[in-house]
Design an enzyme around this catalytic site. Structure first.
Site, PDB file in Angstrom:
ATOM      1  N   ARG A 113      18.346   5.774  11.788  1.00  0.00           N
ATOM      2  CA  ARG A 113      19.202   5.993  10.626  1.00  0.00           C
ATOM      3  C   ARG A 113      19.830   4.665  10.235  1.00  0.00           C
ATOM      4  NH1 ARG A 113      16.776  10.034  10.202  1.00  0.00           N
ATOM      5  NH2 ARG A 113      17.543  12.176  10.083  1.00  0.00           N
ATOM      6  N   GLU A 120      19.910   5.124   0.661  1.00  0.00           N
ATOM      7  CA  GLU A 120      18.498   5.426   0.383  1.00  0.00           C
ATOM      8  C   GLU A 120      18.434   6.287  -0.866  1.00  0.00           C
ATOM      9  OE1 GLU A 120      16.754   7.120   3.906  1.00  0.00           O
ATOM     10  OE2 GLU A 120      17.358   5.427   5.143  1.00  0.00           O
ATOM     11  N   HIS A 164      11.846   5.206   4.408  1.00  0.00           N
ATOM     12  CA  HIS A 164      12.164   6.329   5.313  1.00  0.00           C
ATOM     13  C   HIS A 164      10.923   7.218   5.459  1.00  0.00           C
ATOM     14  CE1 HIS A 164      15.607   9.005   6.967  1.00  0.00           C
ATOM     15  NE2 HIS A 164      14.464   9.293   7.570  1.00  0.00           N
TER      16      HIS A 164
END
Ligand code: DGY
Length: 322
Positions: A234, A263, A282
């Site tokens: 993360r 993000e 991601h």
């Protein structure tokens, strides 16, 4: 029962849910307030299948007071306020296990990319620079030490890949992984020693109040100038400005990042313009096979919980037990 689906369900899985329940679909990532506006404050909503983009908090649970289960289409659950769901006795499910190999593959892909300079080497060829000078030399993996911060399922899979490439592996974790130590997969290092001694440091911890911004200037400052930093867990576990400063000043050799604080990452971020950084959107679990396995598990978790059958993967099983 009525369930909200805020994720893209493949047609066969959607049909399975629709055969048993009334499905209200909202696009994945719809902000909670808009979900509430779109769905209306509906007492009859019993289930929610959602992605990490849905914040499960007081406001959401106030709007759906009969909610029994939140099935997260992710292994992480940092979108969920755990104390709130526990107080409200809402069960939260997730998708552990099925994405470990995919995330480990991407992590190791970043290791390889950084060691062998794959992105700059591509540019070197594509821009015709190869015609004017020899390519710069890269770095061997064999004999180097990979440090894993976090030694859960994904960390262990990364360790296996690293060992196959002839790397030594060390880890730091809250609890010791004696099986990995005894089998020779990885040796234990204290946290500071992991940053100081490893050639690659890869992060595999969940985001929590304890881990948020837990890797900052102090930890990065311990790393060797020749060492690389990799994060596929993360973004917010890292103090991003400190990471950027270390990369800009050449105090570490480079970084491979699948996750960022914001993000999607803004193209204006310095991370997008640093030659020693490789970025991914991601995408650790983003393969056809893995995403299918995840959405299948998330759907089964939802349907099982609504049918009174113990779901396979529960974040707060204490809620189920009562
Ligand atoms: C997860 O499942 O938590 C991943 O980060 C999503 O790709």
């Amino acid at each position: 029962m009525t369930v909200i689906v805020s994720a893209t369900l493949p047609p066969d899985l959607l049909s399975r849910v629709q055969a048993l329940h009334t499905v209200v679909q909202v696009p994945a990532g719809t902000p909670p307030q808009e979900v509430i506006t779109e769905v209306g404050r509906r007492a009859e909503v019993k289930g929610l299948l959602c992605t990490l983009k849905t914040r499960v908090d007081e406001a959401l649970l106030d709007a759906f007071p009969q909610l029994k289960v939140v099935s997260n289409y992710a292994v992480g659950f940092d979108n969920v306020s755990v104390p709130v769901v526990n107080t409200r006795k809402v069960l939260v499910c997730n998708t552990p296990g099925v994405l470990d190999a995919a995330v480990a593959d991407l992590t190791f892909g970043l290791v390889l990319c950084l060691a062998r300079n794959l992105v700059p080497m591509h540019t070197f060829v594509a821009r015709g620079t190869w015609k004017t000078k020899p390519a710069p030399l890269a770095t061997d993996l064999a004999g180097k030490r990979l440090g894993l911060l976090g030694m859960g399922r994904i960390g262990r899979m990364v360790a296996l890949r690293a060992r196959a490439f002839g790397m030594a592996v060390s880890y730091h974790n809250r609890s010791r992984d004696t099986a990995s130590e005894q089998s020779g997969l990885a040796s234990y290092l204290e946290r500071d020693a992991l940053f100081a001694q490893c050639d690659f440091v890869s992060v595999h911890v969940p985001l929590s109040d304890t881990t948020r911004a837990s890797i900052g200037a102090r930890e990065l400052g311990l790393m060797k100038p020749s060492a690389f930093f990799i994060n596929t867990s993360r973004g917010p576990v890292v103090d991003e400005p400190a990471l950027i400063a270390h990369l800009q000043q050449g105090r570490i050799a480079g970084a491979g990042l699948d996750v960022m604080v914001q993000e999607p990452l803004d193209g204006a971020s310095p991370l997008c313009h640093l030659p020693n950084v490789v970025l991914q959107p991601h995408a650790g679990s983003a393969t056809v096979e893995t995403r299918r396995a995840m959405i299948e598990l998330a759907t089964n978790n939802l349907l099982d919980a609504l049918a009174g059958k113990t779901p396979k993967a529960m974040v707060n099983p204490g809620v189920w037990a009562v």
